[in-house]
Design an enzyme around this catalytic site. Structure first.
Site, short mmCIF file in Angstrom:
data_model
loop_
_atom_site.label_atom_id
_atom_site.label_comp_id
_atom_site.label_asym_id
_atom_site.label_seq_id
_atom_site.Cartn_x
_atom_site.Cartn_y
_atom_site.Cartn_z
N ARG A 38 12.61 19.48 -24.15
CA ARG A 38 13.26 19.39 -25.46
C ARG A 38 14.31 18.29 -25.52
O ARG A 38 14.78 17.94 -26.59
CB ARG A 38 13.93 20.73 -25.79
N HIS A 83 -8.47 -9.40 -42.60
CA HIS A 83 -7.48 -9.61 -43.66
C HIS A 83 -6.09 -9.89 -43.09
O HIS A 83 -5.09 -9.78 -43.80
CB HIS A 83 -7.44 -8.39 -44.59
N ASN A 112 22.22 23.05 -30.72
CA ASN A 112 21.04 22.26 -31.04
C ASN A 112 21.01 22.11 -32.55
O ASN A 112 21.04 23.11 -33.26
CB ASN A 112 19.79 23.00 -30.54
N GLY A 113 20.96 20.86 -33.03
CA GLY A 113 20.94 20.63 -34.47
C GLY A 113 21.93 19.54 -34.82
O GLY A 113 22.40 18.81 -33.94
N GLU A 129 3.59 5.80 -26.77
CA GLU A 129 4.57 6.82 -26.36
C GLU A 129 4.84 6.82 -24.87
O GLU A 129 5.97 6.97 -24.44
CB GLU A 129 4.05 8.22 -26.73
N TRP A 186 19.38 15.98 -26.11
CA TRP A 186 18.71 14.81 -26.66
C TRP A 186 19.68 14.25 -27.69
O TRP A 186 19.90 14.84 -28.74
CB TRP A 186 17.39 15.24 -27.31
N CYS A 194 17.09 19.14 -27.74
CA CYS A 194 18.09 19.95 -27.07
C CYS A 194 17.55 21.35 -26.77
O CYS A 194 16.87 21.94 -27.59
CB CYS A 194 19.37 20.12 -27.87
N LYS A 232 10.10 16.82 -27.17
CA LYS A 232 8.90 17.55 -27.53
C LYS A 232 9.01 18.19 -28.91
O LYS A 232 8.05 18.26 -29.66
CB LYS A 232 8.66 18.63 -26.48
N GLU A 267 -4.17 7.77 -33.61
CA GLU A 267 -3.64 8.68 -32.61
C GLU A 267 -3.69 8.04 -31.21
O GLU A 267 -2.77 8.20 -30.41
CB GLU A 267 -4.41 10.02 -32.64
N LYS A 321 -0.48 7.54 -28.76
CA LYS A 321 -0.39 8.08 -27.41
C LYS A 321 -0.07 6.98 -26.42
O LYS A 321 0.76 7.13 -25.53
CB LYS A 321 -1.72 8.76 -27.05
C1 AGP Z 1 2.84 13.48 -30.08
O1 AGP Z 1 2.41 12.98 -28.86
C2 AGP Z 1 4.26 13.22 -30.37
N1 AGP Z 1 5.12 13.63 -29.32
C3 AGP Z 1 4.78 13.49 -31.76
O2 AGP Z 1 4.27 12.50 -32.62
C4 AGP Z 1 4.50 14.88 -32.37
O3 AGP Z 1 3.14 15.02 -32.63
C5 AGP Z 1 5.33 15.06 -33.64
O4 AGP Z 1 6.69 14.93 -33.34
C6 AGP Z 1 5.06 16.36 -34.34
O5 AGP Z 1 5.36 17.45 -33.53
P1 AGP Z 1 4.87 18.89 -33.85
O6 AGP Z 1 3.37 18.90 -33.73
O7 AGP Z 1 5.53 19.77 -32.86
O8 AGP Z 1 5.26 19.19 -35.26
#
Ligand code: AGP
Length: 609
Positions: free
Chosen positions: A27, A506, A100-101, A490, A74, A2, A604, A483, A487
């Site tokens: 956001r 395994h 927001n929250g 996502e 969001w 948000c 984000k 990672e 990516k």
């Molecule tokens: C990364 O591509 C993601 N969007 C997500 O995993 C992110 O890294 C995670 O939410 C942590 O965010 P931050 O680095 O802002 O703490």
């Protein structure tokens, strides 16, 4: 999670709110809305499901008013719908709230309000705030005290902005666990979840702390605590520019941010490499060398990709400093009553600096007497301010929800920390100098990888048709694989799973067939033969392969798409091996026509627990 904006001044509020919401859309982007106070106690509220541009199209051009608030959502409580979008109104529409929250006791408050005869028009937790504030205005003299009275009844996290048609000369804001900044202009003021929404108008900002409120008018602001004590705040200057928030000729922010890495990494390293001592200069840690030497263990905490880079960082620290190090998801750590040791250095890693789980983990450690330093990108963010010191990542703003350059900067930040720790332990000057040379080579080598984008793009497009994929790597290559899988999933919405190459036989090997491709990370290190053997096992079962490797590695008769990255020092190689995985995901998602910068269901900045 948000985005909030607010404006009060001499200009028309609606265009400023809409532009600010556009900047904050990363956001949250399932619905958006604005409320603008007009003449004679009127208010114009427009809310829409979907993106900010849908809202902008729905806001009448003649919407007049110089005070307003806006929100991009969001969803947490209640599905994305017009009724659940913010601003949330009181029953008579006099009070409008953006939030927001999460209000933890919302269910209880909703039941109480319903019992008092109030019709609840949404499924949100935010709506209760609007009703509570409206109720409090009946007994309180000012909007400020009405907000205070309402907040005294709620538990949970919030950043809120409130307007009242009866007092149209102010916006009242409050913060508890979710970020909020005030922008100071010339006879105009702004409020926002983060500075990106303000930079077009002002670079002078004030950060609210948890438990603080502010009453914002066109000519100034007054900050005070929930205990009603005034707090003096001096504005600071932000260095962000509007240009940094534009696409600059790229089709997506993710692509732009991937390509910024050579210059951003170079900038990050500037002034931090200490040739004389073969070490890193990290004044931000605020630590004497003797203190640094006293740590017997390092524990890294982060969420999602930050956690995966944290694993990479822990390996770097063990490699260079020979100090036991490990990484754990901050989201798990904070809930398991962790044992905090005085000789452990805790490292919180976060791009946004606002991730609630990481922030709460930091507080838990500090409460138990532990020392936490931060690897954080956003200057002045909650985690950066909460930590006892740290290393700013200086990656510049990252708009795409899928993090790329900030993660690379985290990895470089860990290399610097590992080097500094190593040099106060047993790392020799010669090895320190070797790592320094490796770090200096990184920007040029990243540029080299990006110059071969078309090879990586072709491999990425070939992966786009898979419903499911494996990413594998061993030891230093395993966090790279984790990672990479993250990516890929996502932004392509494909099922992607990472395994240590050593674990294949395994269990996961049972799934390999022509429909399940594997991306294998095979650096030219002492494990290369074992990694190649795992790749052959996959091919023997008909699995397609993409191999990310070094120039010297001979794949022989292994049929695979090959992506070659330059060699650096073996400890730093994972940083470079990660770069092509960003482009693999990007080009696969692009081939699929996905909304790369705004993946579904994600945001984000995850400021809720
Ligand atoms: C990364 O591509 C993601 N969007 C997500 O995993 C992110 O890294 C995670 O939410 C942590 O965010 P931050 O680095 O802002 O703490």
């Amino acid at each position: 999670m948000c985005g909030i904006v607010g404006y009060i001044g001499a200009q028309q509020a609606a265009p400023i709110l809409l532009e600010g919401l556009g900047r904050l859309e990363y956001r949250g982007y399932d619905s958006a809305g604005i409320a603008v106070l007009g003449a004679r106690g009127t208010v114009k509220v427009v809310r829409r499901v979907g993106r900010v541009h849908a809202l902008a199209a729905a806001v009448p051009a003649k919407t007049a008013g110089r005070v307003g608030i806006g929100h991009t959502r969001w969803a947490t409580h209640g599905a994305p719908s017009e009724a659940n979008a913010h601003p949330q109104p009181s029953a008579d529409g006099r009070i409008q709230v953006v939030h927001n929250g999460i209000i933890d006791n919302a269910a209880e408050l909703r039941a109480r309000l319903a019992a008092e005869g109030i019709d609840l028009a949404s499924d949100t937790d935010t709506e209760v705030l609007a009703h509570l504030i409206a109720g409090a205005t009946r007994t309180q003299d000012t909007l400020e005290t009405a907000v205070l009275a309402a907040l005294a009844q709620v538990t949970g996290t919030y950043a809120i902005a409130v307007v009242d048609t009866a007092t149209p000369d102010r916006i009242v804001v409050a913060r508890n666990g979710s970020p909020l900044v005030i922008g100071v202009g010339e006879r105009e003021m702004f409020v926002a979840s983060d500075v990106s929404a303000l930079v077009r108008h002002t670079s002078s900002v004030v950060h609210l702390e948890d438990g603080e409120l502010a009453s914002v008018t066109a000519t100034g602001f007054r900050t005070f605590t929930r205990e009603r004590d005034d707090v003096a705040k001096t504005p600071t200057t932000v260095e962000l520019t509007v240009e940094e928030l534009e696409l600059a000729g790229h089709d997506h922010f993710m692509h732009k941010e991937i390509h910024e890495q050579p210059s951003s990494v170079e900038r990050m390293l500037g002034g931090r490499l200490d040739d004389r001592f073969g070490s890193a200069r990290l004044d931000g840690l605020r630590m004497e060398l003797r203190e640094l030497r006293g740590f017997r263990r390092v524990k890294v905490l982060g969420c999602g990709s930050a956690y995966y880079v944290g694993q990479l960082g822990a390996t770097l620290i063990e490699d260079l400093a020979r100090v036991p190090a490990d990484a754990e998801p901050a989201s798990e750590f904070r809930y398991r009553n962790p044992v905090i040791e005085p000789d452990t250095l805790y490292v919180a890693v976060s791009q946004s600096g606002e991730t609630a789980d990481t922030l709460f983990a930091v507080r838990e450690i500090q409460r138990k007497g532990g020392r936490v330093v931060g690897l954080v990108n956003v200057v002045g963010s909650s985690i950066a301010r909460q930590c006892d010191g740290g290393i700013y990542l200086h990656a510049g703003p990252e708009v795409s929800v899928a993090s790329t350059k900030a993660l690379t900067h985290m990895a470089v930040g860990f290399a610097l920390l590992a080097l500094a720790l190593g040099r106060v332990h047993d790392l020799s000057h010669a090895d320190g100098a070797r790592i320094l040379a490796g770090l200096q080579a990184l920007p040029g080598q990243i540029a080299e990888i990006l110059a071969d984008e078309e090879t990586i793009a072709q491999a990425g497009r070939r992966l786009a048709d898979a419903r499911s994929l494996f990413f594998i790597g061993r030891v230093r290559g395993y966090p790279v694989a984790r990672e990479a899988a993250q990516k890929f999933k996502e932004i392509t919405y494909r099922h992607a799973e990472a395994y240590p190459s050593s674990e294949l036989k395994h269990g996961p090997l049972a799934l390999i067939d022509a429909d399940l491709p594997t991306v294998a990370v095979i650096p030219d290190d002492d494990l290369v033969e074992r990694n190649l053997a795992a790749a052959h096992e996959i091919r023997a079962r008909g699995g397609r392969l993409t191999v990310i490797t070094h120039p010297g590695v001979d794949l022989g008769d292994l049929e695979a798409d090959r992506i070659t990255v330059p060699r650096n020092e073996r400890e730093l190689d994972p940083i470079l091996l990660t770069i092509p995985t960003q482009l693999l995901a990007y080009h696969a998602a692009r081939a699929l026509g996905e909304d790369i910068d705004r993946p579904r269901n994600l945001a984000k900045s995850v400021t809720v627990e």
